[in-house]
Design an enzyme around this catalytic site. Structure first.
Site, short mmCIF file in Angstrom:
data_model
loop_
_atom_site.label_atom_id
_atom_site.label_comp_id
_atom_site.label_asym_id
_atom_site.label_seq_id
_atom_site.Cartn_x
_atom_site.Cartn_y
_atom_site.Cartn_z
N SER A 249 0.90 -1.00 0.00
CA SER A 249 0.03 -0.04 -0.15
C SER A 249 0.87 1.28 -0.14
O SER A 249 1.66 1.31 -0.95
CB SER A 249 -1.00 -0.24 1.20
OG SER A 249 -1.95 0.63 0.97
N LYS A 253 4.19 1.93 -2.25
CA LYS A 253 4.58 3.25 -2.98
C LYS A 253 6.16 3.62 -2.89
O LYS A 253 6.94 3.83 -3.50
CB LYS A 253 3.82 4.34 -2.67
CG LYS A 253 2.13 4.20 -2.97
CD LYS A 253 1.44 5.38 -2.48
CE LYS A 253 0.05 5.16 -1.97
NZ LYS A 253 -1.03 4.53 -2.80
N HIS A 390 -7.75 -5.58 -0.16
CA HIS A 390 -6.62 -4.76 -0.15
C HIS A 390 -5.93 -5.50 1.22
O HIS A 390 -6.36 -4.97 2.38
CB HIS A 390 -6.85 -3.18 0.08
CG HIS A 390 -5.60 -2.14 0.21
ND1 HIS A 390 -4.81 -2.07 -1.02
CD2 HIS A 390 -5.43 -1.46 1.02
CE1 HIS A 390 -3.97 -1.28 -0.42
NE2 HIS A 390 -4.34 -0.90 0.77
C1 GCU Z 1 -5.48 4.87 1.39
C2 GCU Z 1 -4.99 5.50 0.07
C3 GCU Z 1 -4.07 4.48 -0.73
C4 GCU Z 1 -3.15 3.70 0.05
C5 GCU Z 1 -3.72 3.29 1.29
C6 GCU Z 1 -3.01 2.41 2.55
O1 GCU Z 1 -6.34 3.93 0.86
O2 GCU Z 1 -5.88 6.17 -0.46
O3 GCU Z 1 -3.24 5.16 -1.62
O4 GCU Z 1 -2.22 2.64 -0.57
O5 GCU Z 1 -4.49 4.13 1.89
O6 GCU Z 1 -1.77 3.06 2.50
O7 GCU Z 1 -3.46 1.61 3.20
#
Ligand code: GCU
Length: 411
Positions: A249, A253, A390
């Site tokens: 997540s 990144k 997710h």
């Molecule tokens: C949010 C965000 C995502 C990210 C996620 C996380 O949902 O919008 O871009 O990847 O958090 O880090 O859990």
């Protein structure tokens, strides 16, 4: 699961891939990069500068004052399976903020072990119930949908939260496959809550907050992974030339940018990194730049805000970040229900990075259309989209470990 909208998007992306997506091999002066030397000497530095300035921000590099303190070395951790090492990394020197690096090395290893390194969301102590892991003193979230943080009190970790996030970190499985695991807590590095830039390492570098290419939070997380690698380079039980950088997540990144910008990482594992990670903005599907920069204004450099609403016309895109990992292997994984991360857009990004892998003599992603769920494809680039939400699941780790066996074992 392919809705009409998604099928339509496939067409849209093949059009984009053919013409509209910025070409990773087209230099700023308009010339086409045709050799590995041109890539390395001209285009790669251009892209690194572009993404540093416009998106992830500048970082301080390796601080001269940084110290490493090995404060724990337990040779019979986890019932004798592993040696546990804990290192306080202090980028500002002995009195400055600490980032605790937790390392488990498999005791069955015959020599220096390859490793998987990644940041964690809720503290090193949350990845395993091992009572020897130092509890973080940094701020901790009190509520989340991925882990049971009921024991967090006034945003501080307590004994009750040991192992709260263990489902995402199959430590014994990783060790049994011959890999060391190294991890650090995101809030030890940088505040992911307000006030931003006020705790962790940011206060050490006030000058880097001045411009619009400021040292961002994702930039700091990526930078911290490089500092963790600095520490692993000093650890004889680890083969620092075979370290895969992993992240889920927002931390995915960061892992992707760390692997793109620091060539010492031998492999990158991006687990549902989505927007600002592996997905393409040009498709205009899933989380967009307006949301990212509004809800998480600290994640990227301020320059990135000017692209809000311009996703489909962005002068760069995330396939170019993936291409910066080439020729080193990168695995990109998504989940069917993770609509923000646009699984198909992550696939399209991986495909659009292929020309750079090929130019550098590596294999691309050996499949031409978006694979069905739960089917791994593994070339120089690996990819799967799995059923479910997710998260980081055993299915994901099973593919990462196979991919690591394929590439790291032979190094
Ligand atoms: C949010 C965000 C995502 C990210 C996620 C996380 O949902 O919008 O871009 O990847 O958090 O880090 O859990």
């Amino acid at each position: 699961m392919k809705s009409t909208i998604l099928s339509f998007a496939v067409v849209a992306i093949s059009t984009a891939a053919a013409g509209d997506l910025p070409d990773p091999l087209l230099a700023i002066d308009g010339s086409k990069v045709r050799t590995a030397v041109e890539w390395r000497e001209k285009r790669r530095p251009e892209l690194l500068e572009l993404f540093t300035r416009e998106m992830y921000g500048r970082n301080p590099g390796r601080p001269g004052a940084m110290t490493f303190e090995v404060f724990d070395r337990e040779p019979s951790a986890l019932g004798g399976k592993a040696t546990r090492i804990q290192i306080a990394i202090r980028p500002g020197g002995a009195d400055g903020p600490r980032m605790d690096l937790l390392v488990y090395v498999p005791n069955q290893a015959k020599g220096p072990a390859p490793a998987i390194l990644g940041l964690n969301f809720w503290g090193n102590h949350a990845i395993h119930k091992d009572p020897g892991i130092r509890l973080t003193e940094s701020w901790v979230e009190e509520r989340t949908s991925y882990a049971d943080l009921a024991g967090v009190e006034k945003n501080r970790a307590t004994e009750a939260t040991r192992g709260a996030n263990a489902s995402q970190w199959p430590v014994e499985e990783i060790l049994s496959r011959g890999y060391a695991l190294a991890t650090m807590y995101r809030e030890d590095v940088a505040a992911d809550h307000e006030p931003h830039f006020a705790s962790g390492v940011h206060p050490l570098f006030p000058d880097l907050q001045e411009g619009d290419d400021n040292f961002s939070t994702i930039g700091a997380w990526a930078w911290s992974l490089s500092r963790a690698l600095d520490a692993l380079e000093e650890e004889p039980a680890i083969d620092s030339k075979r370290v895969a950088v992993f992240g889920f997540s927002r931390l995915g990144k960061a892992a992707l940018w760390a692997g793109a910008s620091d060539e010492r990482f031998a492999m990158v594992l991006s687990n549902e990194s989505g927007a600002g990670g592996a997905k393409l903005f040009h498709r205009g599907i899933g989380e967009d730049i307006a949301r990212l920069t509004k809800v998480f204004p600290h994640w990227f450099a301020r320059n990135f805000r000017k692209y809000a609403g311009r996703d489909t016309a962005l002068p760069f895109d995330q396939h170019q970040v993936i291409s910066l990992v080439a020729p080193r292997p990168v695995y990109i994984a998504s989940a069917v229900e993770d609509t923000y991360a646009d699984a198909e857009g992550e696939f399209a990004a991986a495909k659009a990075a292929e020309p750079v892998f090929r130019l550098l003599g590596a294999e691309g992603l050996p499949c031409d259309s978006w694979p069905a769920p739960n089917k791994t494809v593994q070339g120089g680039i690996g990819y799967h989209v799995r059923d479910g939400k997710h998260d980081v699941l055993p299915y994901d780790w099973a593919q990462y470990l196979d991919f690591a066996d394929k590439h790291l074992k032979s190094l």
